[in-house]
Write a protein that holds these residues in place. Sequence first.
Motif, PDB file in Angstrom:
ATOM      1  N   PHE A 142      72.217  49.469  23.983  1.00 60.35           N
ATOM      2  CA  PHE A 142      71.612  50.195  24.786  1.00 60.35           C
ATOM      3  C   PHE A 142      72.020  49.852  26.412  1.00 60.35           C
ATOM      4  CE2 PHE A 142      68.541  50.108  21.631  1.00 60.35           C
ATOM      5  CZ  PHE A 142      67.721  50.554  21.605  1.00 60.35           C
ATOM      6  N   SER A 143      73.521  50.348  25.863  1.00 57.84           N
ATOM      7  CA  SER A 143      74.124  50.656  27.510  1.00 57.84           C
ATOM      8  C   SER A 143      73.481  51.133  29.303  1.00 57.84           C
ATOM      9  CB  SER A 143      75.282  50.371  27.073  1.00 57.84           C
ATOM     10  OG  SER A 143      75.799  52.270  26.591  1.00 57.84           O
ATOM     11  N   ASP A 144      72.525  52.426  28.414  1.00 60.21           N
ATOM     12  CA  ASP A 144      72.331  53.643  30.018  1.00 60.21           C
ATOM     13  C   ASP A 144      71.237  52.901  29.926  1.00 60.21           C
ATOM     14  OD1 ASP A 144      75.382  54.756  30.806  1.00 60.21           O
ATOM     15  OD2 ASP A 144      74.787  55.285  28.671  1.00 60.21           O
ATOM     16  N   VAL A 145      71.026  51.779  30.835  1.00 57.85           N
ATOM     17  CA  VAL A 145      69.251  51.714  30.976  1.00 57.85           C
ATOM     18  C   VAL A 145      69.372  51.763  32.979  1.00 57.85           C
ATOM     19  CG1 VAL A 145      67.811  49.983  31.870  1.00 57.85           C
ATOM     20  CG2 VAL A 145      70.178  49.563  30.442  1.00 57.85           C
ATOM     21  N   THR A 146      67.649  52.562  33.098  1.00 56.15           N
ATOM     22  CA  THR A 146      67.324  53.192  33.619  1.00 56.15           C
ATOM     23  C   THR A 146      65.875  52.190  34.105  1.00 56.15           C
ATOM     24  OG1 THR A 146      68.100  55.511  33.667  1.00 56.15           O
ATOM     25  CG2 THR A 146      66.751  55.213  35.146  1.00 56.15           C
ATOM     26  N   ILE A 147      66.360  51.771  35.486  1.00 57.13           N
ATOM     27  CA  ILE A 147      64.845  50.623  35.952  1.00 57.13           C
ATOM     28  C   ILE A 147      64.275  51.945  36.865  1.00 57.13           C
ATOM     29  CG2 ILE A 147      64.512  48.901  36.638  1.00 57.13           C
ATOM     30  CD1 ILE A 147      67.229  47.253  35.815  1.00 57.13           C
ATOM     31  N   ILE A 148      62.369  51.666  36.665  1.00 56.51           N
ATOM     32  CA  ILE A 148      62.066  52.194  37.585  1.00 56.51           C
ATOM     33  C   ILE A 148      60.756  51.521  38.042  1.00 56.51           C
ATOM     34  CG2 ILE A 148      59.979  53.670  37.461  1.00 56.51           C
ATOM     35  CD1 ILE A 148      60.696  55.539  34.615  1.00 56.51           C
TER      36      ILE A 148
END
Length: 253
Positions: free
Chosen positions: A49-55
């Motif tokens: 999972f190389s693309d991560v969005t942190i909320i």
Amino acid sequence: MQAVLLAGGKGTRLRPFTHVFPKPLMPLGEDDPMPIIEVVLRQLARFGFSDVTIITGYLTELIEAFCGNGKKFGTRLDYRREVTPLGTAGGLTLLERPTEPVLVINGDILTTLDYGAMYEFHRERGAAATVASYPREVRIDFGVLEFDDADDAHVLTGYREKPEYSFQVSMGVYILDPSAWDLLVPGEPLPMPNLLESMRKQGSPVHCFRQDCYWLDIGRHDDYATANEIFESRRAAFLGDMEKPKLKIGRDQ
């Protein structure tokens, strides 16, 4: 593969630490401490999972300053900030509707779960949503009395001394198909259980993924103490090979 890491909570059960420190930055381990969020990000990178969005929401600046662009974890990071708390599912409205299934994970759990195997399970089962499930034993430290309320609420029908109950609980790890975004309303708070129930009731298949792994929700002081001990003694089980991140990114962090 894309992942969303939920890191916006205030961590009230870990106060006073979280008065000045966001819970995802709480360190694990004694000799070489590592923030919880770093453990999770390194695991995500290891499983592809190389693309991560942190909320984020609470003390956003500290999380962004520590994590940066994610290169040091083997990921590409971007951020979405909640102006007001939106719940574990409501914050997903800050992202555009995806085109592929997305892994959504709480930023305060310690686990050896194989996220890649869970993703494959989701695809193979044709699920609209998949929830990681973990067995939990609960002991009642009292004698439990049973009654038949239909006949006489004062007549004892059973007596069990300190019974134990077994449950399957959510690990705070989910995989959602793009169709989940059709049930989200921008700006409207929504807990993840409500979203999953809405999907299930409309006929969308919601499945559970079970794996023999370790899991702990680091939400209370005693859980945090346990997590420190477990991480220190089993660091390799959680991190794998830290020296070989899968992703190469041009700019430095």
